[in-house]
Enzyme design. Structure first.
Site, mmCIF file in Angstrom:
data_model
loop_
_atom_site.group_PDB
_atom_site.id
_atom_site.type_symbol
_atom_site.label_atom_id
_atom_site.label_comp_id
_atom_site.label_asym_id
_atom_site.label_seq_id
_atom_site.Cartn_x
_atom_site.Cartn_y
_atom_site.Cartn_z
ATOM 1 C CG MET A 48 -39.935 -28.413 -40.341
ATOM 2 S SD MET A 48 -40.550 -26.920 -41.131
ATOM 3 C CE MET A 48 -40.655 -27.480 -42.809
ATOM 4 C CG ASP B 271 -12.444 -34.206 -40.993
ATOM 5 O OD1 ASP B 271 -12.211 -34.554 -42.176
ATOM 6 O OD2 ASP B 271 -12.029 -33.129 -40.509
ATOM 7 C CG HIS C 150 -39.079 -23.112 -33.187
ATOM 8 N ND1 HIS C 150 -39.608 -24.373 -33.208
ATOM 9 C CD2 HIS C 150 -40.092 -22.259 -33.496
ATOM 10 C CE1 HIS C 150 -40.894 -24.296 -33.518
ATOM 11 N NE2 HIS C 150 -41.216 -23.035 -33.699
#
Length: 157
Positions: A74, A126, A76
């Site tokens: 949701m 990572d 923008h």
């Protein structure tokens, strides 16, 4: 408080911001990566085999902020005007990641700042997981935001 991401049928929707004013907006988010002191020392000394952890994590944070609307349904898509990632630590076992995101627009950049620090932390994990798998990410939180209809917010206030 009304939840704005639901329509009259109770289904998710993207909020219509077309009538909102364009304002300068800034958000600052922060997260922590807790690790063994040796892992933090190796990051700071540049002794991680995959390369400069903080440089790569910084780039990952910038890239993630720019792609927030691609992964958070949701949000923008926003023309971001500035993204800055900073690192600090407690000298022992905690790496702090702070991200500041700016735009001039009709909706805020809180999600972009939170996404930036999250991606930076995941990148640290990572790059260091071969050395240590039990690192802990979090808490991740909004520290402050400025601009917009709801006004300014500061966690310290």
């Amino acid at each position: 408080m009304d939840l704005t991401h639901f329509n009259e049928q109770g289904r998710a929707k993207m909020v219509d911001v077309s009538e909102k004013d364009v304002t300068s907006r800034t958000a600052v988010a922060r997260t922590t990566v807790t690790m063994a002191p040796e892992t933090l020392a190796r990051i700071k000394e540049g002794r991680i085999g995959k390369g400069d952890v903080l440089a790569v994590a910084s780039v990952a944070g910038v890239m993630a902020a720019k792609k927030t609307s691609d992964i958070i349904p949701m949000c923008h898509p926003l023309p971001l005007t500035g993204i800055d990632i900073h690192f600090s630590d407690n000298g022992n076992d905690e790496l702090y990641i702070e991200g500041t995101v700016k735009t001039t627009g009709k909706t805020g950049v809180e999600m972009e700042a939170l996404t930036a620090v999250s991606a930076a932390a995941l990148t640290v994990y990572d790059m260091c997981k071969a050395l240590q798998k039990d690192m802990v990410i979090g808490p991740t939180r909004l520290e402050s935001k400025t601009g917009g209809k709801s006004g300014d917010y500061s966690r310290e206030a």
